[in-house]
Scaffold this motif. Structure first.
Motif, PDB file in Angstrom:
ATOM      1  N   THR A  51      44.033  40.551  45.711  1.00  0.00           N
ATOM      2  CA  THR A  51      42.763  40.260  45.036  1.00  0.00           C
ATOM      3  C   THR A  51      42.041  41.536  44.622  1.00  0.00           C
ATOM      4  O   THR A  51      41.417  41.581  43.557  1.00  0.00           O
ATOM      5  CB  THR A  51      41.852  39.401  45.925  1.00  0.00           C
ATOM      6  N   VAL A 135      40.252  32.709  44.369  1.00  0.00           N
ATOM      7  CA  VAL A 135      41.557  32.313  43.840  1.00  0.00           C
ATOM      8  C   VAL A 135      41.620  30.797  43.774  1.00  0.00           C
ATOM      9  O   VAL A 135      41.367  30.110  44.767  1.00  0.00           O
ATOM     10  CB  VAL A 135      42.705  32.859  44.716  1.00  0.00           C
ATOM     11  N   CYS A 145      43.042  34.349  39.730  1.00  0.00           N
ATOM     12  CA  CYS A 145      41.992  35.056  40.455  1.00  0.00           C
ATOM     13  C   CYS A 145      40.836  35.254  39.482  1.00  0.00           C
ATOM     14  O   CYS A 145      40.976  35.959  38.475  1.00  0.00           O
ATOM     15  CB  CYS A 145      42.510  36.401  40.960  1.00  0.00           C
TER      16      CYS A 145
END
Length: 307
Positions: A51, A135, A145
């Protein structure tokens, strides 16, 4: 990408009711990036790596990163194209869905039911301060994401709100937020007694004597920290964050951070009392290597500048 809906009308009773249950944040929707693999079975540091990489890539493309960084080449074939949005929006974080609306709160841009959201995290102080993401895996649009920026660069309350929503929904499925980004976890990753994610049985195997202790994240108790120690020759495990507000509370005392709680009870030799047990924090069980070394590892920091 989900298509924009028509303007919300008074006849949308269910939707209006849903919006009223949520907390609205006024943000910049920076964009999204496709992810080809599920994050739910990955280790916490792997989820963070993925991420953070997405947040960096989008911020870098928009020219808003504070520092130059290089990409994590291991992820190049596991992430798809970046889709830039770069627009002001409202994000309504409700019990059953995250809803993105236009800046006037009239038109729905995207709706993400809570059961398709698997993870949320905030950016780093060095590169992506004020940025956060979640997400989502909507079947027809794939796993993405979605990345946002808070105008005042303060995402603490947003992350706490998301954590609350995740907790309320955790009875049905496992969803995660990066609890290490919460204010209560400040400085935790630099403590030798912090072990990151660890099973209860593993912790108990490391605790041998009265006064031994460590702090960990339980894989089975999502989104919380656990203090494990020996009290009266019996292993004990205490949750450290209040489920209602993510504050650190013990014996009716409130501490700003977990580190503050540990240092107070160690320095003053005051036991932690819970459910009739007295846990003295005398002998910290040191993580080898310390969890902080993970954050400065060249591979972990391949896409960001770590100091």
């Amino acid at each position: 990408m989900p298509e924009e809906r028509d303007v919300i009308s008074p006849s949308d009773e269910e939707l209006l009711k849903e919006l009223k249950t949520g907390q609205t944040f006024y943000l910049k929707y920076l964009g999204s990036m496709q992810i080809f693999e599920s994050l739910t079975k990955k280790k916490p540091e792997e989820r963070d790596n993925w991420t953070r990489h997405c947040m960096y890539r989008i911020c870098h493309q928009l020219g808003i990163c504070k520092k130059d960084s290089r990409c994590d080449e291991r992820l190049l074939d596991k992430l798809g194209e970046v889709k830039i949005e770069d627009k002001d929006v409202e994000l309504n974080v409700a019990l059953h869905a995250f809803i993105i609306l236009d800046k006037d709160g009239i038109r729905i841009l995207e709706r993400h039911p809570i059961h398709v959201i698997s993870y949320a995290s905030s950016g780093t102080e060095e590169c992506t301060k004020g940025v956060f993401c979640f997400v989502s895996h909507v079947r027809e649009f794939g796993r993405r994401c979605l990345v946002f920026m808070e105008p005042d660069k303060n995402v603490d309350f947003i992350m706490e709100t998301i954590l609350q929503i995740f907790r309320l929904n955790n009875k049905d499925h496992q969803i995660y937020v990066n609890v290490c980004n919460l204010p209560a976890a400040l400085g935790l990753d630099r403590q030798p007694w912090y072990h990151g994610e660890m099973e209860r049985a593993t912790a108990e195997s490391m605790l041998q004597h009265e006064g031994d202790f460590l702090v960990r994240i339980s894989p089975n108790t999502a989104n919380n920290f656990v203090l494990s120690g020996i009290a009266s020759s019996v292993p004990k495990h205490f949750l450290l964050l209040d489920e209602n507000d993510q504050k650190v509370r013990k014996q009716q005392q409130v501490f700003e951070t977990i580190v503050e709680l540990i240092e107070y009870h160690r320095g003053e030799n005051v036991p932690i009392i819970s459910e009739g047990s007295e846990l003295h924090l005398i002998h910290p069980i040191v993580s080898i290597p310390p969890i902080a070394s993970v954050l400065t590892d060249p591979e972990f920091c391949a896409f960001t500048t770590c100091s």
